[in-house]
Design an enzyme around this catalytic site. Structure first.
Site, PDB file in Angstrom:
ATOM      1  N   HIS A  50       0.695  -1.401  -0.392  1.00 50.53           N
ATOM      2  CA  HIS A  50       0.276   0.111   0.006  1.00 50.53           C
ATOM      3  C   HIS A  50       0.815   1.739   0.657  1.00 50.53           C
ATOM      4  O   HIS A  50       1.124   1.699   1.209  1.00 50.53           O
ATOM      5  CB  HIS A  50      -0.849  -0.497   1.031  1.00 50.53           C
ATOM      6  CG  HIS A  50      -2.388   1.544   1.301  1.00 50.53           C
ATOM      7  ND1 HIS A  50      -2.988   1.674   0.258  1.00 50.53           N
ATOM      8  CD2 HIS A  50      -2.063   1.918   2.276  1.00 50.53           C
ATOM      9  CE1 HIS A  50      -3.583   2.436   0.508  1.00 50.53           C
ATOM     10  NE2 HIS A  50      -2.715   2.866   1.352  1.00 50.53           N
ATOM     11  N   ASP A  52       1.054   5.305  -0.470  1.00 53.02           N
ATOM     12  CA  ASP A  52      -0.003   6.122  -0.178  1.00 53.02           C
ATOM     13  C   ASP A  52       1.161   7.503  -1.244  1.00 53.02           C
ATOM     14  O   ASP A  52       2.371   7.270  -1.036  1.00 53.02           O
ATOM     15  CB  ASP A  52       0.076   6.669   0.798  1.00 53.02           C
ATOM     16  CG  ASP A  52      -1.045   5.969   2.251  1.00 53.02           C
ATOM     17  OD1 ASP A  52      -2.139   5.767   1.464  1.00 53.02           O
ATOM     18  OD2 ASP A  52      -0.346   6.284   2.935  1.00 53.02           O
ATOM     19  N   ASP A 166      -7.705   1.823   2.099  1.00 51.73           N
ATOM     20  CA  ASP A 166      -7.177   2.570   3.097  1.00 51.73           C
ATOM     21  C   ASP A 166      -8.473   3.952   3.314  1.00 51.73           C
ATOM     22  O   ASP A 166      -8.917   4.104   4.257  1.00 51.73           O
ATOM     23  CB  ASP A 166      -5.692   2.724   2.831  1.00 51.73           C
ATOM     24  CG  ASP A 166      -5.458   3.373   4.513  1.00 51.73           C
ATOM     25  OD1 ASP A 166      -5.977   3.201   5.021  1.00 51.73           O
ATOM     26  OD2 ASP A 166      -4.446   4.644   4.048  1.00 51.73           O
ATOM     27  N   HIS A 416      -6.076   9.729  -1.061  1.00 49.69           N
ATOM     28  CA  HIS A 416      -6.797  10.056   0.775  1.00 49.69           C
ATOM     29  C   HIS A 416      -5.950  10.257   1.631  1.00 49.69           C
ATOM     30  O   HIS A 416      -6.442  10.136   3.453  1.00 49.69           O
ATOM     31  CB  HIS A 416      -7.533   8.366   1.167  1.00 49.69           C
ATOM     32  CG  HIS A 416      -6.190   6.896   0.915  1.00 49.69           C
ATOM     33  ND1 HIS A 416      -5.830   6.135   0.022  1.00 49.69           N
ATOM     34  CD2 HIS A 416      -5.829   6.916   1.384  1.00 49.69           C
ATOM     35  CE1 HIS A 416      -4.504   5.415   0.226  1.00 49.69           C
ATOM     36  NE2 HIS A 416      -4.579   5.779   1.797  1.00 49.69           N
TER      37      HIS A 416
HETATM   38 ZN   LIG Z   1      -2.722   5.050   2.821  1.00 55.22          ZN
END
Ligand SMILES: [Zn+2]
Ligand SMILES: *[C@@H]1O[C@H](CO)[C@@H](O)[C@H](O)[C@H]1NC(C)=O
Ligand SMILES: *[C@@H]1O[C@H](CO)[C@@H](O)[C@H](O)[C@H]1NC(C)=O
Ligand SMILES: *[C@@H]1O[C@H](CO)[C@@H](O)[C@H](O)[C@H]1NC(C)=O
Length: 973
Positions: A50, A52, A166, A416
């Site tokens: 994941h 970001d 997420d 996000h």
């Molecule tokens: Zn995230």
């Protein structure tokens, strides 16, 4: 052209000309999935990372410190064993990596894509938030990412899965958008803990989600809730950053543990299996920024999988089979199972907001956190739409650098931890830097294009977008003469109020394109903006109505300072406004008392209040002390009448850190405007504060209110209630907060009156008592809320807490019996033109002789009232991308909620359409190629319409968006 771009061209030439780069035919897609039996219990291991696009570090820090290693090491590890798989998500990162690679690495990756080992899922520019985003930007950032993948890696790379693991709660519109992009499934992790517990008990962690109340089962999508967030099972993280015991399969070794580790994993599997409806479960093998040294995990997983072949383990009577898989292969397996058993999954028709991860911890603060950022992002989108239209009309290529840079910056903002305001302060600054740099170059690009068009020559006006007009600063208007271009990106003729700072000179001649003088008004600025550093602020604002702006077109206005005229002081009045729109101010309190709009008078008061934060309130979570908000003003407030030729209004002062104009415009009497500024929030008492604007009326809405889903469909909310699970109201305030992207409304069904507030950015909102609507406009917290960001949300600017300016538009009226238009249609029309609004370009260059084309329209006529041209952008040589949308829902308006047909054959001024090819919403697949999986229980409810296009006539049912690649010929100018 950079080296990387050059490489890309070479590669692309290869893959277009000959066979795919990999030997043999690609066997990607569902065909490439591992075989699963109906007689085994199948455990789908999902290696993922994941990544970001900014959070604790900036996007570039993450890329150069982490993500480039992740992708490179995964590619190496996948080459070692054809069973191994990986899913790649964020295209903002993948693009950087791909541009860096040498041809042989690209070839290697292409092979891994073609045989299904390396699968793209989601593949939007970032993994967008779902609470604070507007659907237009969600669609755009998917289009950007999906196109990049398609152009560089071809059809085998086309994603089939929405992977929103997420984001902090999930919108129904995201489900609808995912379905219309042709995705077969959606995966996420965060939902209310009670909802999750119920789903675990009832084996409804796999479900069917209907993304639209208007679009029938075309918006259905199989949805799977992840079992334990998106991490690896406890004790099974083999990443170099973890310390779990490695698997040892050497029986001679004293540390041999294979059989024991298989047993432990089987226990985990048996537990998870109790909560899912088929003989398949999905086990995420990853976490944030994992796989920097991918081999460690893959070697352990190889052994684990082999261990299950050696040592028999069962779920009930089925032998456990562990396999490398992907979310799409899991979807296929569940699909095959439920279809052969004709087993319908639970159907979900609302959304997953708000998200609480435990008692008292509602993630409803981030609906509002960093309100200035949330507005800046909207401006970025607004300018992007202008740039795309102008570029398409003026024959600019789709890959114009300035346009791409802005698409990317707006794409990053949807992430996000970006639009949500849940990033660290230095990362927020980086986002703002990226967006403002992109907006500056986009402004210069589109300004130069417009200059050529207006001057019919090479004259450059050097237009500026005056992004600081909100703090009464614009260098270009600090001049005796200036030129203003108002560009209207809407598909309809519109009137807008121009508001610009003017310096010293209080008398002007403003000339419209037809040579007429325009009425204007000069007001004092909302507040003293001299606190803004590095900007020349002004104490005055000029405003005038730019009337009848043509769709996709512009008008040029010229300003010239003249001799001063004296204007008399207005005398105080209780009723302020015009025949069709007015409001009343209480003589006792100075607050709003009533409004008259759409033929009725309704008592409405408005005040600014704040909740005191508990220590657990932070960037994500909102926890007030008690349920009562306190007033900012202690007693009556100071109210001053501010009127002129353009608007009637009052200035209200609520104390040292809150003030606003309430205004009604003569030429736009459909709403009452609230132009507020809040800050610096006074936290000198060391107590965080969360500021709301509260509207109070005698309307009886019986605990019900409505909020939009990402700016599109309305969803009904019931106070202290959830449709899907038993709700305990331990947090009566924050537990009733919902995201508002552009509209919140209450209805009194007996009196048949509705009141709505339209916003200029995303905010949290609610109706906590009957007759009330509140929106949270600003927050400053003294503590971190323990969800990872590790900082308290207390934005500073110019040596003090940040000030935030914004607008609300109030609409009230009868819900039925309107002659022309329903109230819902009026509200939608206002929301539409306040989201993508006319854009101002200002120049103070001497333009003598250059003002040759003072107005122009890109559309030969307005589109029908209920249709909006959502997208117009250059696509390829001689093609443009078009999206048409029906902007009303079923039943919202007797006339406008009907199917509507648009004739595109003679609509555009700059080009003629020769042919339309319809695509999925993301524009990466022809609609005719889009074959979606069928799910038991998903049936057409009759709202599906035949999707043919005859003679360039396009029919749209309510809420439908249709996407086309249009082959065009440019018309001679
Ligand atoms: Zn995230
Ligand atoms: C349990 O799930 C089934 C479908 O799988 C659904 O019809 C039923 O309403 C659910 N029951 C509860 C109590 O949620
Ligand atoms: C004014 O707009 C700019 C650009 O969007 C933004 O950075 C700034 O915070 C805004 N100021 C206020 C007071 O809202
Ligand atoms: C929608 O319903 C029709 C028949 O009513 C069916 O053929 C189609 O597969 C369904 N769509 C989905 C996504 O299940």
């Amino acid at each position: 052209m950079t080296f990387a771009v050059l490489l890309f061209c070479v590669f692309f030439a290869l893959s277009v000309e000959g066979k795919p780069l990999a030997e043999g035919e690609p066997t990607c897609g569902y065909e490439a999935c591992p075989k699963v039996g109906s007689d085994t219990f199948n455990v789908h291991l999902i290696p993922h990372s994941h990544d970001d696009v900014g959070w604790l570090k900036t996007p570039d820090q993450y890329y150069f410190q982490d993500v480039q290693n992740i992708i490179s090491s995964v590619v190496d590890a996948l080459k070692q064993n054809p069973e191994r798989r990986f899913v790649q998500v964020e295209t903002a990162f993948f693009q950087k990596w791909w541009e860096q690679q040498k041809p042989y690495t690209r070839e290697a990756l292409q092979k891994l894509v073609n045989n299904g080992q390396f699968e793209f899922i989601n593949a939007a520019w970032s993994m967008n938030d779902e609470a604070a985003v507007h659907y237009q930007s969600t669609i755009d950032q998917f289009t950007l990412g999906l196109r990049y993948i398609q152009d560089n890696l071809g059809k085998c790379a086309r994603p089939k899965v929405a992977w929103q693991i997420d984001p902090f709660g999930h919108s129904r519109e995201q489900a609808s958008i995912s379905a219309h992009m042709g995705f077969d499934s959606m995966f996420f992790a965060r939902l209310d803990y009670r909802d999750k517990n119920r789903r675990l008990d009832n084996r409804s962690m796999d479900l069917l989600w209907r993304g639209s109340a208007n679009l029938g089962n075309t918006s259905d999508i199989f949805t799977s809730v992840l079992y334990r967030h998106y991490s690896a099972p406890p004790n099974f993280c083999f990443d170099i950053v973890c310390n779990d015991a490695a698997i040892n399969d050497d029986p001679e070794s004293p540390d041999y543990n294979l059989e024991e580790r298989v047993g432990e994993f089987a226990d985990f599997v048996r537990e998870q299996a109790k909560h899912y409806p088929t003989n398949n479960i999905l086990v995420t093998m990853g976490d944030d920024f994992r796989y920097e040294a991918a081999m460690t995990t893959y070697m352990n997983l190889d052994l684990l999988i082999k261990g299950f072949e050696t040592f028999e383990q069962k779920v009930d009577d089925k032998r456990i089979k562990v396999l490398y898989s992907t979310p799409s292969c899991y979807t296929k397996a569940v699909h095959d199972y439920v279809n052969s058993n004709n087993q319908a999954l639970e159907l979900k028709t609302d959304d997953f907001f708000p998200y609480a991860d435990g008692p008292n911890t509602y993630w409803t603060g981030y609906f509002t956190s960093r309100p200035a950022s949330k507005h800046f992002e909207r401006q970025g989108n607004n300018l992007l739409q202008v740039v795309k239209q102008v570029a398409a009309n003026l024959q600019q290529p789709y890959d114009r650098e300035e346009m791409t840079e802005l698409k990317e910056a707006v794409g990053v903002m949807q992430h996000h931890d970006a639009i949500t305001g849940t990033e660290k302060q230095h990362v927020a600054k980086n986002y703002h830097f990226l967006l403002s740099r992109a907006m500056k170059s986009a402004n210069d690009f589109v300004g130069a294009q417009l200059s050529i068009f207006i001057s019919r020559d090479a004259f450059d006006f050097e237009f500026d977008s005056c992004l600081l007009a909100n703090v009464s600063s614009c260098d270009k208007t600090n001049s005796d003469r200036f030129t203003l271009v108002v560009y209207n990106p809407l598909s309809h003729t519109t009137t807008t109020t121009v508001m610009l700072p003017v310096y010293e000179r209080t008398s002007w001649k403003i000339t419209d394109p037809d040579g007429n003088s325009v009425d204007y008004q000069i007001d004092s600025s909302l507040t003293d903006f001299t606190y803004v550093e590095d900007a020349t602020t002004s104490a005055n604002t000029v405003q005038f109505a730019a009337k009848d702006l043509p769709p996709h077109g512009y008008k040029v206005y010229q300003f010239e300072a003249t001799k001063k005229e004296e204007t008399g002081k207005p005398s105080p009045r209780r009723v302020v406004g015009y025949d069709n729109a007015s409001f009343e101010i209480s003589e006792q309190t100075g607050l709003l008392e009533a409004v008259t709009l759409n033929g009725i008078r309704v008592e409405v008061s408005q005040d600014f209040q704040y909740y005191e934060s508990q220590d657990s309130s932070g960037a994500y979570i909102f926890v007030p002390q008690g349920q009562e908000a306190k007033r900012i003003a202690s007693g009556p407030i100071t109210t001053t009448l501010v009127t002129g030729n353009v608007s009637q209004g009052v200035l209200q002062e609520f104390g040292s850190w809150a003030r606003q104009f309430i205004k009604v415009y003569k030429d736009d009497q459909s709403f009452i405007e609230f132009d507020w500024i809040i800050g610096p929030i006074d936290i000198s008492d060391n107590v965080g504060k969360e500021v709301v604007t509260k509207f109070t009326t005698p309307l009886k809405n019986n605990g019900e209110f409505y909020t939009d889903s990402n700016g599109r469909e309305f969803i009904k909310r019931t106070r202290n209630h959830r449709p899907d699970y038993d709700y305990s109201d331990e947090q009566p305030v924050s537990g009733n907060y919902y995201p508002v992207n552009n509209r919140i409304a209450i209805r009194d069904d007996d009196q048949k009156i509705e009141l709505a507030i339209i916003t200029d950015r995303s905010q949290g909102g609610s109706s906590l008592n009957d007759g009330e609507v509140e929106l949270m406009v600003h927050r400053a917290c003294q503590h971190d809320d323990g969800r990872g960001v590790g900082e308290n949300l207390n934005e500073q600017e110019f040596g003090q807490g940040i000030k935030v300016r914004g607008k609300h538009y109030l609409v009230v009226g009868p819900t039925s019996g309107q002659e022309k238009k329903s109230l819902a249609a009026i509200e939608r029309e206002i929301a539409q033109r306040k989201t993508v609004t006319p854009w101002f370009f200002v120049s103070n260059k001497d333009a003598t002789g250059a003002l040759n084309q003072l107005q122009h329209s890109g559309l030969k006529s307005d589109l029908p009232e209920n249709v909006h041209l959502l997208t117009l952008e250059p696509w390829d040589d001689d093609t443009v991308l078009l999206r048409l949308e029906h902007v009303l829902e079923k039943g919202e308006d007797d006339n406008l909620s009907k199917d509507v047909t648009v004739d595109l054959s003679d609509l555009f001024t700059f080009f003629t359409i020769n042919e339309l090819q319809e695509t999925t919403l993301g524009a990466n697949m022809l609609l005719e190629e889009n074959v979606r999986m069928h799910w038991p229980g998903s049936s057409d409810d009759g709202s599906q319409k035949v999707k043919d296009v005859t003679d360039l006539k396009v029919t749209l049912p309510p809420m439908e968006i249709r996407t086309f690649v249009a082959k065009i010929t440019y018309n001679p100018l």
